[in-house]
Design an enzyme around this catalytic site. Structure first.
Site, mmCIF file in Angstrom:
data_model
loop_
_atom_site.group_PDB
_atom_site.id
_atom_site.type_symbol
_atom_site.label_atom_id
_atom_site.label_comp_id
_atom_site.label_asym_id
_atom_site.label_seq_id
_atom_site.Cartn_x
_atom_site.Cartn_y
_atom_site.Cartn_z
ATOM 1 N N HIS A 12 0.807 -1.237 0.000
ATOM 2 C CA HIS A 12 0.000 0.000 0.000
ATOM 3 C C HIS A 12 0.833 1.277 0.000
ATOM 4 O O HIS A 12 0.290 2.351 -0.277
ATOM 5 C CB HIS A 12 -0.937 0.045 1.213
ATOM 6 C CG HIS A 12 -1.943 -1.054 1.269
ATOM 7 N ND1 HIS A 12 -2.825 -1.297 0.244
ATOM 8 C CD2 HIS A 12 -2.209 -1.982 2.229
ATOM 9 C CE1 HIS A 12 -3.591 -2.332 0.580
ATOM 10 N NE2 HIS A 12 -3.229 -2.766 1.778
ATOM 11 N N ALA A 13 2.124 1.187 0.352
ATOM 12 C CA ALA A 13 2.938 2.415 0.490
ATOM 13 C C ALA A 13 2.985 3.188 -0.819
ATOM 14 O O ALA A 13 3.159 2.608 -1.896
ATOM 15 C CB ALA A 13 4.344 2.058 0.964
#
Ligand code: V1P
Ligand code: CA
Ligand code: ZN
Length: 372
Positions: A138-139
């Site tokens: 998700h980063a």
């Protein structure tokens, strides 16, 4: 199981399990130590090269992330988080991505393993690279999200792109691989494929109609699924979509994110895969005989995370582990049965064959647009 052996390089830093996101957080780095302890007590270390990766440097992490964001991760700690609150609010996101001690070091271990695995494959020194500390999908370039601060997948794939014209990213975590998709959304050199729960579920993206933009159009694939998918349904949709992707795209390397929150009984997930159903995806990707990097990701019922990633290590090696667990440091976590298996349960499957065939056909229409 196929008898053909592969050269496997396994990356593990024995400090990774010491980090904690906080006592009430569901993401527990200790699970990687549980995996490693089980892997070694099964004797799997004798069949592969076990390496402690170099920690990713600032320069390596900023191949994707902004200097300002990585600078912030390097500086922030419990004592100065309040003074930096404007930055903290900008770069981190409340309960999901809190500030904790060693945040930068943890990220450099996770990213270091993924970059090292990619590098090893680039030099033809292994067929499969494993980094269970990676998969933090998700980063974003300038922001943490969903327990992920540094996107080791993107950094590792950038490394693979130095030697391979096309790389496919496959994501079997129950959540949408939004950070990786976004990083390569405009590119035809990386095809991203995510299987995920969609509908009132974090992060909310990953609709079937999201297929990429510009040069990247038709090179993002989204497989939005409903609650309770079982081994049979998952096998059907995974195999049909991935066979089609491999035939049309013909990648030089494959990156497989193996989040185990898609298993039955996960604390956050809502799918119904058994360990064997999950591992069948690893086995299938291995069968293409293309350089393969296998990373971790989500997984919140940690005894099942450890069971599955241990079994998937064996799948990569082409060996069949004893269904009874060996005695090891965390043996008491696995009672009352002390078995390796993670079984499915009796929850309803809201993905019928018609629904899955529709998804398969729609994705096939998109993949047909790819020049070959
Ligand atoms: O739903 C949300 C956000 C927080 N709300 C304002 C909306 N966050 C989820 C994040 C899930 C992240 C998954 C990461 C991965 O894909 C890759 C490592 O697996 C969330 C949830 C949930 N049930 O969806 N955060 C939490 N639960 C949470 C629970 C306890 C402590 C901290 C966060
Ligand atoms: Ca996914
Ligand atoms: Zn997840």
């Amino acid at each position: 199981m196929t008898a053909t052996k592969r050269r496997v390089a396994y990356y593990y830093d024995n400090e990774v399990g010491n980090y904690t996101f906080g006592p009430n957080h569901v993401m527990k780095p200790q699970r990687m130590r549980m995996v490693h302890n089980l892997v070694v007590n099964y004797g799997m270390h004798k069949h592969m090269e076990i390496m402690r990766p170099n920690r990713a440097t600032f320069l390596q992490m900023t191949q994707f992330h902004t200097d300002e964001y990585i600078d912030f991760l390097k500086t922030v700690c419990a004592e100065n988080a309040k003074d930096l609150h404007e930055h903290t609010a900008k770069y981190l996101s409340g309960e999901d991505c809190p500030v904790w001690e060693g945040i930068y070091e943890f990220c450099s271990i996770s990213a270091g393993g993924s970059i090292a695995a990619a590098n090893k494959l680039n030099h033809g020194e292994a067929d499969i690279g494993i980094n269970w500390s990676g998969g933090l999908h998700h980063a974003k370039k300038n922001e943490a999200s969903g327990f992920c601060y540094v996107n080791d997948n993107v950094l590792g794939i950038l490394e693979l792109l130095r030697y391979h014209q096309r790389v496919v990213y496959i994501d079997i975590d129950v959540h949408h691989g939004d950070g990786v998709e976004e990083a390569f959304y405009l590119s035809d050199r990386v095809m991203t494929v995510s299987f995920h729960k969609h509908g009132d579920f974090f992060p909310g993206t990953g609709e079937i109609r999201d297929i990429g933009i510009g040069k990247g159009r038709n090179y993002a694939v989204n497989v939005p699924l409903r609650d309770g998918i079982n081994d049979e349904s998952y096998k059907f949709i995974f195999r049909s979509v991935i066979q089609n992707v491999m035939d049309h795209y013909r990648p030089g390397a494959v990156w497989l994110q193996c989040g185990t929150d898609s298993l039955a009984g996960d604390r956050l997930g809502c799918f119904n895969l058994s360990m064997h159903g999950h591992a069948a995806c690893v086995e299938f990707m291995r069968s293409f005989n293309v350089p393969l990097v296998v990373v971790g990701g989500g997984g919140y019922t940690i005894r099942n995370v450890a069971r599955t990633w241990t079994y998937e290590t064996a799948v990569c090696l082409g060996i069949e582990p004893d269904p009874m667990l060996p005695f090891h440091d965390y043996y008491e976590y696995y009672g009352p049965d002390y078995r390796l298996d993670v079984p499915s349960n009796n929850m309803d499957n809201h993905n019928d064959r018609k629904f899955l065939e529709k998804i398969r056909n729609r994705i096939a229409d998109t993949l047909r647009q790819i020049p070959h």
